[in-house]
Design a protein around this motif. Structure first.
Motif, PDB file in Angstrom:
ATOM      1  N   CYS A 284       0.839  -1.202   0.000  1.00 25.17           N
ATOM      2  CA  CYS A 284       0.000   0.000   0.000  1.00 25.17           C
ATOM      3  C   CYS A 284       0.872   1.250   0.000  1.00 25.17           C
ATOM      4  O   CYS A 284       1.980   1.250   0.554  1.00 25.17           O
ATOM      5  N   ILE A 285       0.374   2.309  -0.607  1.00 26.16           N
ATOM      6  CA  ILE A 285       1.060   3.603  -0.643  1.00 26.16           C
ATOM      7  C   ILE A 285       0.052   4.685  -0.264  1.00 26.16           C
ATOM      8  O   ILE A 285      -1.107   4.650  -0.689  1.00 26.16           O
ATOM      9  N   VAL A 286       0.508   5.653   0.534  1.00 29.56           N
ATOM     10  CA  VAL A 286      -0.281   6.841   0.840  1.00 29.56           C
ATOM     11  C   VAL A 286       0.505   8.075   0.407  1.00 29.56           C
ATOM     12  O   VAL A 286       1.692   8.204   0.714  1.00 29.56           O
ATOM     13  N   VAL A 287      -0.152   8.956  -0.328  1.00 32.38           N
ATOM     14  CA  VAL A 287       0.400  10.249  -0.722  1.00 32.38           C
ATOM     15  C   VAL A 287      -0.421  11.298   0.005  1.00 32.38           C
ATOM     16  O   VAL A 287      -1.653  11.315  -0.112  1.00 32.38           O
ATOM     17  N   CYS A 288       0.212  12.186   0.795  1.00 37.57           N
ATOM     18  CA  CYS A 288      -0.583  13.095   1.625  1.00 37.57           C
ATOM     19  C   CYS A 288       0.109  14.425   1.875  1.00 37.57           C
ATOM     20  O   CYS A 288       1.329  14.557   1.759  1.00 37.57           O
ATOM     21  N   THR A 289      -0.711  15.420   2.237  1.00 35.30           N
ATOM     22  CA  THR A 289      -0.196  16.727   2.621  1.00 35.30           C
ATOM     23  C   THR A 289       0.073  16.753   4.130  1.00 35.30           C
ATOM     24  O   THR A 289      -0.312  15.836   4.865  1.00 35.30           O
ATOM     25  N   ASP A 290       0.720  17.835   4.590  1.00 38.06           N
ATOM     26  CA  ASP A 290       1.091  17.885   6.009  1.00 38.06           C
ATOM     27  C   ASP A 290      -0.108  18.054   6.922  1.00 38.06           C
ATOM     28  O   ASP A 290       0.003  17.838   8.135  1.00 38.06           O
ATOM     29  N   GLY A 291      -1.264  18.434   6.362  1.00 37.15           N
ATOM     30  CA  GLY A 291      -2.470  18.493   7.186  1.00 37.15           C
ATOM     31  C   GLY A 291      -2.910  17.135   7.673  1.00 37.15           C
ATOM     32  O   GLY A 291      -3.722  17.033   8.598  1.00 37.15           O
ATOM     33  N   ILE A 292      -2.358  16.080   7.072  1.00 41.16           N
ATOM     34  CA  ILE A 292      -2.601  14.701   7.523  1.00 41.16           C
ATOM     35  C   ILE A 292      -1.497  14.266   8.478  1.00 41.16           C
ATOM     36  O   ILE A 292      -1.744  13.981   9.663  1.00 41.16           O
ATOM     37  N   HIS A 293      -0.247  14.212   7.992  1.00 40.28           N
ATOM     38  CA  HIS A 293       0.812  13.583   8.793  1.00 40.28           C
ATOM     39  C   HIS A 293       1.261  14.422   9.985  1.00 40.28           C
ATOM     40  O   HIS A 293       1.798  13.885  10.952  1.00 40.28           O
ATOM     41  N   ASP A 294       1.028  15.748   9.960  1.00 38.37           N
ATOM     42  CA  ASP A 294       1.388  16.569  11.116  1.00 38.37           C
ATOM     43  C   ASP A 294       0.471  16.291  12.304  1.00 38.37           C
ATOM     44  O   ASP A 294       0.905  16.366  13.458  1.00 38.37           O
TER      45      ASP A 294
END
Length: 285
Positions: free
Chosen positions: A229-239
């Protein structure tokens, strides 16, 4: 938000993966949606939306771009980035930092948008004659890409943020005559000023882009297998929700449900969704 009909399975066509995307404005203090994304064959910039789970049947491109709140009108830069990706993808041209930089600044922009800036995280997948998939990871700034190999329990971050903190880590390692280990990067809980972005796309309103350089990007290739699986995300997710708090992705889990749960985690976090959030989830068949 509905996925393009071009992404639907043709009769008898086997899929190589399933993908889904979610985006939301969150409780951003400026009341703007500064995220934009490219999903398989089209670009989007939505206040709130969840894509239909879409089969991937051939080579693919998935990307997110996050407008930097520190720059004015940055939503126009993130939109310009994914529109450039869309044009390059449809014309079957190479998608890289330089080609995106050239396209976004060949267009005419209002003078008030000069300096609007945005990040990028992108996965381009190619399928060879044997059906094996190789993914190329490209990123600029602090939007990220994560990988969960089949059977693993912990997501691996594949990207090193372009920020002051990571530059200082590299500088310290160089002074010590060694190379920084990847887990040293993207630290949490540090002073806010150390997270200042050092590489990004920016709009210009004159011909100055002709003499300017494209932002430095990082690129790597990975071989993916069934079940990865791969997730591509902005910092509003990972922060707001670190990857160790993400749910596992099994073979039978609904990708829409997984992304909606992730969005709920962002709203339930201490940060209470203070930023826009966009995430694309890809699970290989």
């Amino acid at each position: 938000m509905t996925a393009s009909l071009n992404n639907c399975l043709l009769k008898g066509t086997l899929s190589i993966a399933q993908s889904c995307a979610i985006t939301f404005q969150g409780n951003a203090s400026n009341n703007l949606q500064q995220d934009a994304f490219f999903f398989l064959d089209n670009w989007y910039q939505e206040d709130l939306g969840v894509m239909a789970v879409t089969p991937v049947t051939s080579s693919f491109c998935l990307a997110v771009s996050d407008g930097l709140a520190s720059s004015h009108h940055s939503q126009h830069c993130s939109k310009a980035v994914v529109k450039a990706i869309s044009l390059l993808w449809k014309d079957q041209k190479s998608i890289c930092s330089d080609s995106i930089h050239q396209l976004i600044n060949q267009a005419t922009h209002s003078s008030k948008r000069h300096g609007a800036a945005a990040t990028l995280a992108m996965v381009v997948g190619e399928v060879n004659s044997e059906g094996l998939v190789r993914a190329t990871i490209i990123h600029v700034g602090d939007s990220r890409i994560y990988w969960l190999p089949k059977g693993a329990t912990q997501w691996q971050c594949l990207t090193r943020d372009h920020n002051l903190l990571n530059e200082l880590i590299d500088q310290q390692a160089q002074e010590q005559g060694c190379q920084a280990n990847f887990p040293d990067y993207n630290r949490e809980g540090m002073a806010g000023s150390l997270y200042s972005i050092t590489e990004c796309f920016a709009l210009t309103t004159d011909n100055s882009y002709l003499s300017s350089e494209a932002p430095e990007s990082a690129s790597r290739k990975i071989e993916v297998s069934s079940g990865d699986c791969i997730v591509v995300c902005t910092d509003g997710i990972h922060d707001l929700v670190p990857s160790h708090e993400w749910q596992p992705v099994s073979a039978d889990i609904d990708l829409q449900d997984w992304l909606i749960t992730l969005k709920d985690q962002v709203y339930d976090s201490d940060g209470n969704a203070y930023d826009n959030g966009t995430a694309i989830l890809l699970r290989f068949d």
